[in-house]
Design a protein around this motif. Structure first.
Motif, mmCIF file in Angstrom:
data_model
loop_
_atom_site.group_PDB
_atom_site.id
_atom_site.type_symbol
_atom_site.label_atom_id
_atom_site.label_comp_id
_atom_site.label_asym_id
_atom_site.label_seq_id
_atom_site.Cartn_x
_atom_site.Cartn_y
_atom_site.Cartn_z
ATOM 1 N N LEU A 12 20.746 -6.256 -13.311
ATOM 2 C CA LEU A 12 22.162 -6.654 -13.329
ATOM 3 C C LEU A 12 22.844 -6.180 -14.615
ATOM 4 O O LEU A 12 23.902 -5.547 -14.584
ATOM 5 C CB LEU A 12 22.272 -8.182 -13.201
ATOM 6 C CG LEU A 12 23.614 -8.795 -13.607
ATOM 7 C CD1 LEU A 12 24.726 -8.366 -12.654
ATOM 8 C CD2 LEU A 12 23.520 -10.320 -13.641
ATOM 9 N N HIS A 13 22.218 -6.480 -15.757
ATOM 10 C CA HIS A 13 22.846 -6.133 -17.035
ATOM 11 C C HIS A 13 22.921 -4.621 -17.233
ATOM 12 O O HIS A 13 23.875 -4.105 -17.824
ATOM 13 C CB HIS A 13 22.116 -6.827 -18.194
ATOM 14 C CG HIS A 13 22.397 -8.303 -18.228
ATOM 15 N ND1 HIS A 13 23.571 -8.818 -18.708
ATOM 16 C CD2 HIS A 13 21.680 -9.348 -17.767
ATOM 17 C CE1 HIS A 13 23.560 -10.129 -18.565
ATOM 18 N NE2 HIS A 13 22.423 -10.480 -17.994
ATOM 19 N N THR A 14 21.906 -3.905 -16.750
ATOM 20 C CA THR A 14 21.940 -2.435 -16.828
ATOM 21 C C THR A 14 23.114 -1.902 -16.019
ATOM 22 O O THR A 14 23.852 -1.016 -16.459
ATOM 23 C CB THR A 14 20.617 -1.850 -16.294
ATOM 24 O OG1 THR A 14 19.548 -2.382 -17.069
ATOM 25 C CG2 THR A 14 20.613 -0.336 -16.365
ATOM 26 N N LEU A 67 24.121 -2.274 -25.196
ATOM 27 C CA LEU A 67 23.639 -1.560 -24.004
ATOM 28 C C LEU A 67 24.609 -0.437 -23.650
ATOM 29 O O LEU A 67 24.201 0.685 -23.348
ATOM 30 C CB LEU A 67 23.500 -2.525 -22.817
ATOM 31 C CG LEU A 67 22.449 -3.627 -22.920
ATOM 32 C CD1 LEU A 67 22.546 -4.573 -21.719
ATOM 33 C CD2 LEU A 67 21.037 -3.057 -23.000
ATOM 34 N N VAL A 68 25.899 -0.751 -23.683
ATOM 35 C CA VAL A 68 26.921 0.244 -23.314
ATOM 36 C C VAL A 68 26.828 1.449 -24.252
ATOM 37 O O VAL A 68 26.823 2.606 -23.804
ATOM 38 C CB VAL A 68 28.336 -0.374 -23.372
ATOM 39 C CG1 VAL A 68 29.393 0.706 -23.153
ATOM 40 C CG2 VAL A 68 28.487 -1.480 -22.338
ATOM 41 N N ASN A 126 14.636 0.543 -26.510
ATOM 42 C CA ASN A 126 13.635 -0.456 -26.875
ATOM 43 C C ASN A 126 14.185 -1.872 -26.659
ATOM 44 O O ASN A 126 13.870 -2.782 -27.404
ATOM 45 C CB ASN A 126 13.233 -0.238 -28.340
ATOM 46 C CG ASN A 126 11.852 -0.776 -28.607
ATOM 47 O OD1 ASN A 126 11.073 -0.990 -27.665
ATOM 48 N ND2 ASN A 126 11.544 -1.031 -29.863
ATOM 49 N N PHE A 127 14.987 -2.030 -25.643
ATOM 50 C CA PHE A 127 15.565 -3.344 -25.358
ATOM 51 C C PHE A 127 14.482 -4.242 -24.733
ATOM 52 O O PHE A 127 13.613 -3.756 -24.013
ATOM 53 C CB PHE A 127 16.780 -3.187 -24.440
ATOM 54 C CG PHE A 127 17.900 -2.426 -25.079
ATOM 55 C CD1 PHE A 127 18.693 -3.021 -26.069
ATOM 56 C CD2 PHE A 127 18.153 -1.094 -24.752
ATOM 57 C CE1 PHE A 127 19.715 -2.311 -26.697
ATOM 58 C CE2 PHE A 127 19.170 -0.373 -25.363
ATOM 59 C CZ PHE A 127 19.950 -0.987 -26.340
ATOM 60 N N PRO A 128 14.542 -5.553 -24.992
ATOM 61 C CA PRO A 128 13.422 -6.435 -24.605
ATOM 62 C C PRO A 128 13.365 -6.708 -23.097
ATOM 63 O O PRO A 128 14.337 -7.126 -22.488
ATOM 64 C CB PRO A 128 13.714 -7.727 -25.379
ATOM 65 C CG PRO A 128 15.188 -7.717 -25.602
ATOM 66 C CD PRO A 128 15.594 -6.277 -25.730
ATOM 67 N N PHE A 139 17.341 -8.805 -21.221
ATOM 68 C CA PHE A 139 18.572 -8.054 -21.490
ATOM 69 C C PHE A 139 19.764 -9.003 -21.645
ATOM 70 O O PHE A 139 20.764 -8.644 -22.251
ATOM 71 C CB PHE A 139 18.877 -7.056 -20.351
ATOM 72 C CG PHE A 139 18.027 -5.803 -20.344
ATOM 73 C CD1 PHE A 139 16.836 -5.714 -21.054
ATOM 74 C CD2 PHE A 139 18.426 -4.705 -19.602
ATOM 75 C CE1 PHE A 139 16.057 -4.555 -21.024
ATOM 76 C CE2 PHE A 139 17.663 -3.536 -19.571
ATOM 77 C CZ PHE A 139 16.478 -3.473 -20.279
ATOM 78 N N ASN A 140 19.636 -10.211 -21.079
ATOM 79 C CA ASN A 140 20.730 -11.180 -21.201
ATOM 80 C C ASN A 140 20.905 -11.667 -22.640
ATOM 81 O O ASN A 140 21.915 -12.288 -22.963
ATOM 82 C CB ASN A 140 20.499 -12.376 -20.260
ATOM 83 C CG ASN A 140 19.202 -13.099 -20.553
ATOM 84 O OD1 ASN A 140 18.180 -12.481 -20.812
ATOM 85 N ND2 ASN A 140 19.231 -14.424 -20.502
#
Ligand SMILES: [Zn+2]
Length: 226
Positions: free
Chosen positions: A115-117, A86-87, A72-74, A78-79
């Motif tokens: 990128l963040h994923t 996330l990890v 449920n990340f926005p 993600f930044n």
């Protein structure tokens, strides 16, 4: 073999590896998908959340996906999420699915969530070294997401450079397009990269690069002999 796709948004998994998932599931492998954002608020043609979940289930049923893990990340934020969160979410997905091969985004993708994923998934992929009870990773691959990965404008990061081609054949490409069409508001008219014609053309081109009848291309960045 247990495969896991780790993506930012619903539909990324189909764009990146829909035909490959269909092929792998059809061969008796277990294919799971981990989607970090179930939110849709930054989509320009957004469906309601329950509609999105319906679309997601319909889409991944067509491809034979065994398990869907939703975070449920926005969306497009993600930044703002601590890297560690996330990890840890991805690590749990790896453990729960006993994954041996992981597909994720390329870090040079223009989409900031992608990128963040990718960065979080790279860190999570090393889990088996820290926890010996975890199924050891055999391979980590980056995918190309048409309409995002080709926009790798930041030349300080290497662009997507495929070195692994999976032959999928015409039927799996048809299934990929059918699965993508289950998502309301995602497909566009040609020449948009998310049109049937452009996706079919990309599969033909990637196949042609490797002497195969339609292919999806990946960049393998870690491989432990198997
Ligand atoms: Zn995405």
């Amino acid at each position: 073999m247990n495969y896991l796709l780790v993506v930012a948004h619903p539909d990324d998994e189909v764009l990146g590896a829909g035909a490959t998932m269909y092929k792998l599931a059809g061969e008796g492998n277990s294919v799971s998908v981990c989607i970090l954002s179930g939110e849709v608020k930054a989509r320009d043609r957004r469906p309601e959340t329950n509609e999105l979940h319906e679309d997601l289930n319909d889409s991944l049923n067509i491809l034979g996906v065994a398990q869907i893990i939703k975070g449920n990340f926005p969306n497009i934020e993600f930044n703002t999420v601590p890297h560690l969160k996330l990890v840890q979410f991805i690590e749990k997905a790896i453990e729960d699915t006993n994954s041996e091969v992981i597909f994720t985004h390329h870090p040079a993708d223009l989409n900031n969530d992608h990128l963040h994923t990718s960065l979080a998934c790279q860190a999570a992929a090393r889990l088996f070294q820290r926890r010996p009870e975890t199924t050891p990773l055999k391979e980590l691959l980056f995918m190309e997401i048409p309409s995002a990965t080709e926009w790798s404008l930041n030349k300080a990061i290497n662009s997507f450079n495929p070195n692994t081609f999976i032959e999928v054949g015409r039927k799996a490409v048809d299934k990929k397009i059918e699965a993508l069409a289950q998502y309301r508001g995602v497909m566009r008219d040609y020449p948009h990269p998310r049109s049937g014609e452009a996706l079919r053309g990309l599969a033909a081109y990637r196949g042609g690069q490797a002497g195969m009848v339609y292919a999806e291309a990946f960049e393998s960045v870690f491989r432990r002999g198997f």
